[in-house]
Design a protein around this motif. Structure first.
Motif, PDB file in Angstrom:
ATOM      1  N   GLU A 136      16.939  18.100 -10.883  1.00 42.92           N
ATOM      2  CA  GLU A 136      18.196  17.290 -10.474  1.00 42.92           C
ATOM      3  C   GLU A 136      17.829  16.550  -9.205  1.00 42.92           C
ATOM      4  N   MET A 137      16.691  16.450  -8.574  1.00 47.22           N
ATOM      5  CA  MET A 137      16.581  15.714  -7.315  1.00 47.22           C
ATOM      6  C   MET A 137      16.062  14.390  -7.682  1.00 47.22           C
ATOM      7  N   ASP A 138      16.046  13.365  -6.544  1.00 48.73           N
ATOM      8  CA  ASP A 138      15.431  12.096  -6.755  1.00 48.73           C
ATOM      9  C   ASP A 138      14.050  12.223  -5.809  1.00 48.73           C
ATOM     10  N   SER A 139      13.399  11.215  -6.116  1.00 46.53           N
ATOM     11  CA  SER A 139      12.148  11.410  -5.154  1.00 46.53           C
ATOM     12  C   SER A 139      12.351   9.932  -4.363  1.00 46.53           C
ATOM     13  N   MET A 140      12.565  10.068  -2.847  1.00 46.24           N
ATOM     14  CA  MET A 140      12.603   8.782  -2.126  1.00 46.24           C
ATOM     15  C   MET A 140      11.647   8.936  -0.940  1.00 46.24           C
ATOM     16  N   ARG A 141      10.380   8.246  -1.106  1.00 41.78           N
ATOM     17  CA  ARG A 141       9.494   8.269  -0.346  1.00 41.78           C
ATOM     18  C   ARG A 141       9.027  10.014  -0.341  1.00 41.78           C
ATOM     19  N   GLU A 142       8.880  10.456   0.703  1.00 39.28           N
ATOM     20  CA  GLU A 142       8.668  11.931   0.867  1.00 39.28           C
ATOM     21  C   GLU A 142       9.614  12.751   0.880  1.00 39.28           C
ATOM     22  N   VAL A 143      10.755  12.220   0.811  1.00 41.91           N
ATOM     23  CA  VAL A 143      12.072  13.264   0.926  1.00 41.91           C
ATOM     24  C   VAL A 143      12.785  13.208  -0.192  1.00 41.91           C
ATOM     25  N   GLY A 144      13.218  14.367  -0.773  1.00 40.84           N
ATOM     26  CA  GLY A 144      13.986  14.364  -2.069  1.00 40.84           C
ATOM     27  C   GLY A 144      15.205  14.905  -1.942  1.00 40.84           C
ATOM     28  N   HIS A 145      16.065  14.545  -2.593  1.00 42.39           N
ATOM     29  CA  HIS A 145      17.424  15.100  -2.597  1.00 42.39           C
ATOM     30  C   HIS A 145      18.040  15.103  -3.838  1.00 42.39           C
ATOM     31  N   VAL A 146      19.277  16.259  -4.080  1.00 40.71           N
ATOM     32  CA  VAL A 146      19.766  16.097  -5.381  1.00 40.71           C
ATOM     33  C   VAL A 146      20.657  14.748  -5.715  1.00 40.71           C
ATOM     34  N   ASN A 147      20.280  14.100  -6.772  1.00 43.12           N
ATOM     35  CA  ASN A 147      20.632  12.996  -7.318  1.00 43.12           C
ATOM     36  C   ASN A 147      22.257  12.804  -7.044  1.00 43.12           C
ATOM     37  N   ASN A 148      22.561  11.639  -6.621  1.00 41.80           N
ATOM     38  CA  ASN A 148      24.105  11.331  -6.510  1.00 41.80           C
ATOM     39  C   ASN A 148      25.079  11.658  -7.682  1.00 41.80           C
ATOM     40  N   VAL A 149      24.640  11.405  -8.815  1.00 45.00           N
ATOM     41  CA  VAL A 149      25.390  11.511  -9.884  1.00 45.00           C
ATOM     42  C   VAL A 149      25.613  13.040 -10.522  1.00 45.00           C
ATOM     43  N   THR A 150      24.525  13.675 -10.088  1.00 48.91           N
ATOM     44  CA  THR A 150      24.509  15.162 -10.271  1.00 48.91           C
ATOM     45  C   THR A 150      25.892  15.718  -9.699  1.00 48.91           C
ATOM     46  N   TYR A 151      26.248  15.358  -8.633  1.00 48.12           N
ATOM     47  CA  TYR A 151      27.523  15.860  -8.051  1.00 48.12           C
ATOM     48  C   TYR A 151      28.785  15.803  -8.998  1.00 48.12           C
ATOM     49  N   ASN A 152      28.832  14.700  -9.733  1.00 47.17           N
ATOM     50  CA  ASN A 152      29.669  14.558 -10.665  1.00 47.17           C
ATOM     51  C   ASN A 152      29.691  15.208 -11.701  1.00 47.17           C
ATOM     52  N   ARG A 153      28.535  15.629 -12.177  1.00 45.96           N
ATOM     53  CA  ARG A 153      28.301  16.378 -13.309  1.00 45.96           C
ATOM     54  C   ARG A 153      28.628  17.920 -12.959  1.00 45.96           C
ATOM     55  N   TYR A 154      28.320  18.119 -11.552  1.00 45.53           N
ATOM     56  CA  TYR A 154      28.806  19.632 -11.314  1.00 45.53           C
ATOM     57  C   TYR A 154      30.115  19.565 -11.367  1.00 45.53           C
ATOM     58  N   ALA A 155      30.829  18.557 -10.702  1.00 43.41           N
ATOM     59  CA  ALA A 155      32.399  18.781 -10.882  1.00 43.41           C
ATOM     60  C   ALA A 155      33.009  18.766 -12.117  1.00 43.41           C
ATOM     61  N   GLU A 156      32.259  17.890 -13.050  1.00 38.21           N
ATOM     62  CA  GLU A 156      32.689  17.937 -14.543  1.00 38.21           C
ATOM     63  C   GLU A 156      32.776  19.280 -15.082  1.00 38.21           C
ATOM     64  N   SER A 157      31.430  19.842 -14.812  1.00 34.63           N
ATOM     65  CA  SER A 157      31.157  21.230 -15.580  1.00 34.63           C
ATOM     66  C   SER A 157      32.308  22.245 -15.231  1.00 34.63           C
ATOM     67  N   ALA A 158      32.525  22.159 -13.800  1.00 36.80           N
ATOM     68  CA  ALA A 158      33.408  23.043 -13.172  1.00 36.80           C
ATOM     69  C   ALA A 158      34.832  22.835 -13.611  1.00 36.80           C
ATOM     70  N   ARG A 159      35.240  21.484 -13.817  1.00 37.02           N
ATOM     71  CA  ARG A 159      36.534  21.142 -14.297  1.00 37.02           C
ATOM     72  C   ARG A 159      36.840  21.674 -15.699  1.00 37.02           C
ATOM     73  N   VAL A 160      35.765  22.023 -16.647  1.00 36.88           N
ATOM     74  CA  VAL A 160      35.792  22.337 -17.880  1.00 36.88           C
ATOM     75  C   VAL A 160      36.149  23.822 -17.701  1.00 36.88           C
ATOM     76  N   GLU A 161      35.471  24.667 -16.865  1.00 34.23           N
ATOM     77  CA  GLU A 161      35.799  25.904 -16.527  1.00 34.23           C
ATOM     78  C   GLU A 161      36.934  26.237 -16.127  1.00 34.23           C
ATOM     79  N   TRP A 162      37.454  25.248 -15.309  1.00 34.52           N
ATOM     80  CA  TRP A 162      38.827  25.404 -14.616  1.00 34.52           C
ATOM     81  C   TRP A 162      40.012  25.390 -15.690  1.00 34.52           C
ATOM     82  N   ALA A 163      39.643  24.580 -16.569  1.00 35.14           N
ATOM     83  CA  ALA A 163      40.804  24.507 -17.939  1.00 35.14           C
ATOM     84  C   ALA A 163      40.553  25.716 -18.451  1.00 35.14           C
ATOM     85  N   ARG A 164      39.400  26.042 -18.870  1.00 30.88           N
ATOM     86  CA  ARG A 164      39.245  27.462 -19.746  1.00 30.88           C
ATOM     87  C   ARG A 164      39.924  28.622 -19.052  1.00 30.88           C
TER      88      ARG A 164
END
Length: 298
Positions: free
Chosen positions: A116-144
């Motif tokens: 789920e991480m990007d590679s930016m030079r020598e420092v990687g971090h979680v891809n920005n889009v992944t945060y939206n996917r986290y929220a989407e998955s959590a929203r499905v659970e919220w409804a359930r």
């Protein structure tokens, strides 16, 4: 006539050549104390706390312990640290009105994986889009959770919210604020809450999202989701159904109760730690306890 050549280097002042310079008095131990926790400064209100307030609080307790505490003070410090270790998610999230119980949370200690991480030079971090996917998955659970625990009488209707059958949710807009570059390995916990109290006749509502880093014990991202209720059988948006409105109003009341109760807990923690500081390193006659090192030098 050409101008004279400019000097290649400016002359440096000779040490001790400056005269009539006032000498500052030496800094005392009391002046070295942190100004932010002066004995006359009150604790900031819970609503105005820094995003790092929890880690700062632990550091403050650690400073008191390092300075030297009595046995009773050590007990107080241990109780504070134990409460933080046990309830840190509640202290951070419920203070803002998020409901953190098992029947409310979306994702709990979800694993952040390397892919789920990007590679930016020598420092990687979680891809920005992944945060939206986290929220989407959590929203499905919220409804359930509404279907399973909160309003099981309308289990089918709540279960259809994340489908194209009957009434479903359509994302109108989403806004993401990234707080720091989260990396793997880590785990996240994600909560949703109603941003406003719902109104009868409305076909949309806004959910606030909090993504907590378990490693850093603070928010990694905040999101705002603007959602519309859409009737797939009619092909148009629909007002919130009465059972939805009732459940959301109950949720709003619980959110407000949680916010007030948690804010009071945080206020008490801040007061306890401040008193610990005043009784240890931040009192006028304070002397640091060097422990065995001091004793061996006697």
């Amino acid at each position: 006539m050409p101008p004279p050549p400019r000097p290649r280097h400016l002359p440096l002042p000779i040490a001790g050549s400056v005269t009539n310079t006032p000498r500052l008095p030496p800094i005392t131990t009391a002046q070295r104390r942190q100004k932010s926790t002066s004995s006359t400064d009150p604790e900031p209100p819970a609503a105005a706390l820094s995003p790092r307030w929890l880690s700062d609080l632990k550091s403050r307790v650690g400073k008191c312990i390092t300075f030297g505490l009595s046995s009773s003070q050590v007990g107080v410090a241990g109780k504070v640290m134990g409460e933080i270790a046990r309830d840190w998610r509640d202290l951070v999230a419920e203070r803002e009105g998020f409901l953190t119980g098992p029947q409310r949370r979306g994702l709990y200690r979800h694993t952040v994986v390397w892919g789920e991480m990007d590679s930016m030079r020598e420092v990687g971090h979680v891809n920005n889009v992944t945060y939206n996917r986290y929220a989407e998955s959590a929203r499905v659970e919220w409804a359930r959770k509404y279907a399973t625990y909160i309003d099981p009488a309308h289990r089918v209707e709540w279960g259809q919210l994340c489908t194209n059958k009957g009434d479903g949710l359509i994302m109108k807009s989403i806004k993401t604020d990234f707080k720091f570059p989260m990396t793997c390995p880590d785990h996240i916990t994600v909560y949703h809450k109603l941003a406003q109290e719902p109104e009868a006749g409305s076909s949309s509502f806004v959910l606030d999202v909090l993504i907590l880093s378990e490693l850093h014990q603070r928010p990694a991202a905040r999101l705002s989701e603007d959602l519309v209720l859409y009737d797939y059988t009619q092909g148009k948006k629909a007002p919130l159904r009465p059972f939805m409105l009732d459940a959301f109003k109950q949720t709003w009341r619980l959110q407000e109760e949680a916010r007030k109760a948690s804010s009071e807990k945080v206020k008490q923690l801040l007061h306890t730690v401040r008193q610990l500081e005043l009784d240890s390193w931040d009192r006028a006659d304070a002397k640091e306890d060097f422990g065995s090192a001091a004793a061996s030098g006697q």
